[in-house]
Design a protein around this motif. Structure first.
Motif, PDB file in Angstrom:
ATOM      1  N   THR A 131     105.420  58.673  89.011  1.00 11.50           N
ATOM      2  CA  THR A 131     106.324  59.715  88.514  1.00 11.50           C
ATOM      3  C   THR A 131     106.121  59.847  87.012  1.00 11.50           C
ATOM      4  O   THR A 131     106.315  58.880  86.271  1.00 11.50           O
ATOM      5  CB  THR A 131     107.788  59.360  88.837  1.00 11.50           C
ATOM      6  N   THR A 178     104.890  62.831  91.228  1.00 15.01           N
ATOM      7  CA  THR A 178     105.976  63.762  90.931  1.00 15.01           C
ATOM      8  C   THR A 178     106.106  63.937  89.421  1.00 15.01           C
ATOM      9  O   THR A 178     105.827  63.016  88.646  1.00 15.01           O
ATOM     10  CB  THR A 178     107.316  63.294  91.533  1.00 15.01           C
ATOM     11  N   GLU A 228     108.763  65.050  86.395  1.00 11.95           N
ATOM     12  CA  GLU A 228     110.205  65.136  86.153  1.00 11.95           C
ATOM     13  C   GLU A 228     110.485  65.337  84.673  1.00 11.95           C
ATOM     14  O   GLU A 228     109.642  65.021  83.827  1.00 11.95           O
ATOM     15  CB  GLU A 228     110.883  63.838  86.617  1.00 11.95           C
ATOM     16  N   ASP A 245     114.146  62.198  91.937  1.00 11.94           N
ATOM     17  CA  ASP A 245     114.700  61.808  90.634  1.00 11.94           C
ATOM     18  C   ASP A 245     115.461  62.972  90.003  1.00 11.94           C
ATOM     19  O   ASP A 245     116.397  62.761  89.235  1.00 11.94           O
ATOM     20  CB  ASP A 245     113.590  61.314  89.699  1.00 11.94           C
ATOM     21  N   SER A 246     115.059  64.202  90.318  1.00  6.72           N
ATOM     22  CA  SER A 246     115.807  65.362  89.812  1.00  6.72           C
ATOM     23  C   SER A 246     117.221  65.392  90.377  1.00  6.72           C
ATOM     24  O   SER A 246     118.158  65.795  89.691  1.00  6.72           O
ATOM     25  CB  SER A 246     115.117  66.672  90.204  1.00  6.72           C
ATOM     26  N   ARG A 294     109.057  68.244  90.405  1.00  5.19           N
ATOM     27  CA  ARG A 294     110.381  67.708  90.760  1.00  5.19           C
ATOM     28  C   ARG A 294     110.410  67.116  92.177  1.00  5.19           C
ATOM     29  O   ARG A 294     109.733  67.592  93.085  1.00  5.19           O
ATOM     30  CB  ARG A 294     111.519  68.732  90.633  1.00  5.19           C
ATOM     31  N   TYR A 341     117.727  60.194  83.860  1.00  6.90           N
ATOM     32  CA  TYR A 341     116.286  60.013  84.069  1.00  6.90           C
ATOM     33  C   TYR A 341     115.818  58.690  83.457  1.00  6.90           C
ATOM     34  O   TYR A 341     115.048  57.950  84.070  1.00  6.90           O
ATOM     35  CB  TYR A 341     115.512  61.139  83.383  1.00  6.90           C
TER      36      TYR A 341
END
Ligand code: ADP
Length: 214
Positions: A138, A14, A16, A105-106, A102, A176
């Motif tokens: 990520t 992912t 982010e 975590d978004s 995304r 984040y």
């Protein structure tokens, strides 16, 4: 058992970061890197990634949308559930890599950090919808807000989140970083105030490590 069920599970990556951090820029690099290593990969995004999810995305990003805090978080997870069922799980089960612009975590960063929905509530939805599914890697593109805003200036029409004030984006960035601190195994935090080539050398290193992981 069919041969598809026996395929080694794919990898789930992912991307982010705050808006303007460089996700789209580096996505193109990741696509080329994976193709260059003959890795079969699916590229997708959240909110979105399915016909239902893309409709939810339109609603969530439209500046004129009026939505409550909880409804915003629930819509993000409704899109995610469909995405997992229709796209993510099938790809991983078939041994493909999947790269999502995304993921959850978004939701922690924007709805949690930005809007103030509790991490606990988001965690309850995460457990419900993901049933333990987590990305293998990520990539968090991290940089000061002013740098991101300067890069974005004049390049595009701002969506409902991009239009938020600086303190919102600051809280998103901090959320984040808190997530990354709590899961250092999964996260790679990339200092994205650097030049593109330097960042991409780091990304290649992380992709290579993931490739070698058994
Ligand atoms: P995101 O998808 O995360 O919102 P973008 O990839 O669209 O961010 O990047 C925002 C802008 O910043 C684009 O114009 C892009 O060309 C530029 N950009 C991205 N990374 C860098 C970098 N490391 N140095 C300079 N400019 C960059």
């Amino acid at each position: 058992m069919s041969s598809q069920q026996q395929a080694p599970r794919g990898r789930f990556i992912t991307l982010e970061g705050i808006d303007g951090a460089g996700k789209s820029t580096h996505l193109a690099f990741i696509r080329d890197w994976l193709a260059g290593h003959a890795i079969d990969a699916v590229f997708t995004r959240e909110p979105g990634g399915t016909p239902l999810g893309e409709k939810i995305r339109e609603l969530l990003l439209a500046p004129e949308t009026r939505v409550s805090l909880d409804a915003e978080a629930l819509l993000a997870f409704a899109s995610r559930q469909q995405h997992i069922a229709d796209v993510i799980e099938p790809a991983l089960c078939a041994g493909r890599w999947l790269v999502s612009d995304r993921f959850t975590d978004s939701t922690y960063a924007f709805q949690g950090g930005g809007r103030g929905v509790s991490f606990e509530r988001i965690g309850a939805l995460e457990d419900w919808v993901q049933r333990g599914l987590q990305p293998d890697l990520t990539l968090l593109f991290d940089l000061p807000l002013e740098v991101a805003a300067g890069r974005m200036a004049g390049t595009r029409q701002l969506d409902r989140f991009e239009q938020e004030a600086a303190d919102f984006h600051q809280r998103v960035r901090e959320a984040y970083l808190r997530r990354a601190d709590s899961e250092p195994q999964r996260f790679a935090v990339l200092d994205s105030s650097r030049g593109i080539a330097e960042i991409q050398a780091d990304i290649a290193g992380h992709l290579q490590k993931l490739r070698e992981r058994g």
